[in-house]
Design a protein around this motif. Structure first.
Motif, PDB file in Angstrom:
ATOM      1  N   ARG A 266     -10.065   6.939   1.032  1.00 35.63           N
ATOM      2  CA  ARG A 266     -11.248   6.574   1.811  1.00 35.63           C
ATOM      3  C   ARG A 266     -10.867   5.529   2.841  1.00 35.63           C
ATOM      4  O   ARG A 266     -10.081   4.622   2.556  1.00 35.63           O
ATOM      5  N   PRO A 269     -15.246   2.589   8.048  1.00 35.00           N
ATOM      6  CA  PRO A 269     -15.480   1.146   8.084  1.00 35.00           C
ATOM      7  C   PRO A 269     -15.818   0.511   6.743  1.00 35.00           C
ATOM      8  O   PRO A 269     -15.852  -0.693   6.644  1.00 35.00           O
ATOM      9  N   PHE A 270     -16.016   1.312   5.679  1.00 36.58           N
ATOM     10  CA  PHE A 270     -16.421   0.683   4.430  1.00 36.58           C
ATOM     11  C   PHE A 270     -15.232   0.251   3.576  1.00 36.58           C
ATOM     12  O   PHE A 270     -15.209  -0.852   3.036  1.00 36.58           O
ATOM     13  N   PHE A 271     -14.250   1.137   3.474  1.00 31.51           N
ATOM     14  CA  PHE A 271     -13.159   0.897   2.528  1.00 31.51           C
ATOM     15  C   PHE A 271     -12.024   0.099   3.169  1.00 31.51           C
ATOM     16  O   PHE A 271     -11.662   0.342   4.313  1.00 31.51           O
ATOM     17  N   ILE A 272     -11.469  -0.826   2.397  1.00 33.07           N
ATOM     18  CA  ILE A 272     -10.342  -1.597   2.896  1.00 33.07           C
ATOM     19  C   ILE A 272      -9.061  -1.237   2.157  1.00 33.07           C
ATOM     20  O   ILE A 272      -7.975  -1.475   2.643  1.00 33.07           O
ATOM     21  N   LYS A 273      -9.189  -0.662   0.973  1.00 30.08           N
ATOM     22  CA  LYS A 273      -8.004  -0.330   0.179  1.00 30.08           C
ATOM     23  C   LYS A 273      -8.198   1.051  -0.447  1.00 30.08           C
ATOM     24  O   LYS A 273      -8.856   1.197  -1.473  1.00 30.08           O
ATOM     25  N   PRO A 274      -7.636   2.100   0.186  1.00 25.67           N
ATOM     26  CA  PRO A 274      -7.773   3.439  -0.401  1.00 25.67           C
ATOM     27  C   PRO A 274      -7.080   3.481  -1.756  1.00 25.67           C
ATOM     28  O   PRO A 274      -6.033   2.860  -1.941  1.00 25.67           O
ATOM     29  N   SER A 275      -7.669   4.219  -2.701  1.00 22.64           N
ATOM     30  CA  SER A 275      -7.063   4.258  -4.037  1.00 22.64           C
ATOM     31  C   SER A 275      -5.803   5.108  -4.052  1.00 22.64           C
ATOM     32  O   SER A 275      -4.947   4.932  -4.910  1.00 22.64           O
ATOM     33  N   ALA A 277      -5.598   8.078  -4.884  1.00 22.09           N
ATOM     34  CA  ALA A 277      -5.676   9.035  -5.995  1.00 22.09           C
ATOM     35  C   ALA A 277      -7.139   9.349  -6.238  1.00 22.09           C
ATOM     36  O   ALA A 277      -8.028   8.626  -5.771  1.00 22.09           O
ATOM     37  N   VAL A 278      -7.365  10.420  -6.967  1.00 26.70           N
ATOM     38  CA  VAL A 278      -8.739  10.766  -7.341  1.00 26.70           C
ATOM     39  C   VAL A 278      -8.672  11.559  -8.640  1.00 26.70           C
ATOM     40  O   VAL A 278      -7.683  12.235  -8.920  1.00 26.70           O
TER      41      VAL A 278
ATOM     42  N   TYR B 135      -6.051   6.237 -11.476  1.00 31.95           N
ATOM     43  CA  TYR B 135      -6.192   5.440 -10.259  1.00 31.95           C
ATOM     44  C   TYR B 135      -5.238   4.261 -10.154  1.00 31.95           C
ATOM     45  O   TYR B 135      -5.135   3.666  -9.095  1.00 31.95           O
ATOM     46  N   MET B 169     -20.618  -3.022   5.677  1.00 29.04           N
ATOM     47  CA  MET B 169     -19.266  -2.592   6.042  1.00 29.04           C
ATOM     48  C   MET B 169     -18.301  -3.785   5.956  1.00 29.04           C
ATOM     49  O   MET B 169     -18.693  -4.930   6.170  1.00 29.04           O
ATOM     50  N   ASN B 193     -12.437  -2.552  -3.794  1.00 24.67           N
ATOM     51  CA  ASN B 193     -13.148  -2.533  -2.520  1.00 24.67           C
ATOM     52  C   ASN B 193     -14.506  -3.213  -2.607  1.00 24.67           C
ATOM     53  O   ASN B 193     -15.186  -3.367  -1.598  1.00 24.67           O
TER      54      ASN B 193
END
Lengths: 291, 291
Positions: A266, A269-275, A277-278, B135, B169, B193
């Motif tokens: 992700r 503008p919302f997420f700062i650290k993509p995981s 993985a899912v 994760y 955001m 996040n």
């Protein structure tokens, strides 16, 4: 403003520490998908359930993955069995279950003791999932169904909205006359122990938003009284223009690959650290109603 | 009848193919647990929320893991902030969120722009979880909280019932004035996040069984109107005999080890094939109300 960032290719990674965020949200990607990325769900696998409170939910049968139970369910539907059913159990973070009063006689023409359709030989078209799985060596998709494998056997998995066949203590396997759907964090310990026969594809909230049962295991105190089924029909038994139509995203498309990548990575503008993985149960194949 | 089978020791295994089923169910083990296996939850971390429809839910604040946001939340509670709030969003398989009408002025004595309390240096008491995590490199427990680590940082994780701090955001971090709880399959992509600040420990069904919002992201069409909050209080601000009391299972006990093993290795008479694993979000530390 949202910056454009190049997609990096999906690595079959165990620890995903350096993945770039997706420049598009999973939903953006679906909105832009070409019509050709979607496949129609066959009307013979779609079941429309209307409840006594005028709400409805619709589910898809898992063609090929539980053939004996699914043949039973279709016969039960056509015999009017489920019009005798009601919602008997709503256990928070677990399942909603519906069945008929104990002692109701099953039709003669169904298989009274079906085999345990809990797992099967791994099909050649098993599509591996690029992220870890807690419960199995390998998660994946069978056609559009969430699944897992140990490389010999494969099985469908208990994600949110999946429909299973209620059964008694082992070795009972259930007939298909009592069904449940998952309404919480995936109870994957049920995998390989119960037949999965379908998934809810519409109106899930008409099951999940019900009052929780107050008895042990979330059973309602007064069974077979409050929420019954007015009608349960296969779409293929309706006339062409009465049938609700659904499409499922094809998993062999670019759209699907981008969508899955975006689910795991992700972005702004919302997420700062993509995981990076899912979980397979957070990546159930998109399904849409077509008007 | 149920056969007695010797427990084998819990291996720190990646693929758990040969685990023996537990002779007892997770629930059996809790019922038999000695009183000494349970620790009281401090009244200063317990929040009782009574809703306008006379239902209630109770949550625990995650002491130590989001100190600035939690100090804010306590001040907001004592200022009467949440009595101006209502449930504004119920998104199926995702979250229930509550907040105040836009433009409501925050009290001056709270931190208006708290730091991003999304992760922290890995504490020494991080208790590793013996099964895989999708994760993170390693799941575990911090005291009784579900958590994960990359061995440098640690963070709480978004399991069912966990309470997070709504925010705008990035780089906004939220104040604690708007909160949500997870009501579906764990949305772990939110980990690192968003600030996690607590968990629902009682009355979860009074949040999860509500009608889903019909607007984008499950927001209700008419905010701030239907379900408001009558009162929100810290247990420590109530007199001793008005306080609800809760206990949490200590994770350093034999009972906990047996319970976790039984979660991963369900046995007869229902289960025929134990999964040999469990997800951290299906192994949240047991909590009980004490009368």
């Amino acid at each position: 403003m949202r910056k454009k960032i190049k997609l990096i290719s999906i690595a079959f990674a165990i620890f995903q520490t350096a993945a770039a965020p997706s420049p598009k949200s999973p939903n953006d990607i679906l909105v832009e998908a070409p019509k050709s990325a979607w496949a129609q769900i066959k009307p013979d696998n779609i079941v429309i359930a209307k409840l006594s409170d005028e709400s409805e939910f619709i589910f898809e049968l898992a063609e090929n993955y539980a053939p004996v139970h699914i043949a039973n369910i279709k016969k039960l539907i056509r015999s009017g069995w489920f019009e005798k059913a009601s919602i008997v159990r709503v256990q928070d973070n677990y399942v909603v279950q519906w069945g008929v009063p104990e002692g109701t006689k099953l039709p003669n023409d169904i298989v009274q003791k079906p085999p345990a359709e809990y797992e099967f030989n791994k099909p050649k078209n098993f599509k591996p999932f690029p992220y870890k799985d807690v419960y199995a060596p390998q998660a994946g998709y069978l056609n559009s169904w969430p699944a897992a494998t140990d490389n010999k056997k494969a099985w469908l998995v208990h994600c949110y909205g999946m429909i299973g066949v209620g059964r008694d203590m082992a070795p009972d396997t259930g007939t298909g006359g009592e069904l449940y759907t998952v309404i919480g964090h995936a109870p994957r310990h049920l995998d390989r122990n119960i037949t999965l026969a379908g998934r809810v594809i519409f109106g899930m909230e008409n099951l999940t938003a019900r009052p929780r049962g107050t008895e042990t295991l979330g059973f309602y105190k007064e069974d077979y009284s409050k929420i019954g089924f007015k009608s349960v029909k296969l779409a293929s038994d309706l006339s062409e223009n009465e049938r609700p139509k659904f499409e499922v995203l094809k998993t062999n498309t670019k759209t699907f690959a981008s969508w899955l990548y975006a689910k795991a990575n992700r972005g702004a503008p919302f997420f700062i650290k993509p995981s990076g993985a899912v979980d397979i149960c957070n990546a159930q194949v998109p399904i849409r109603k077509v008007e």
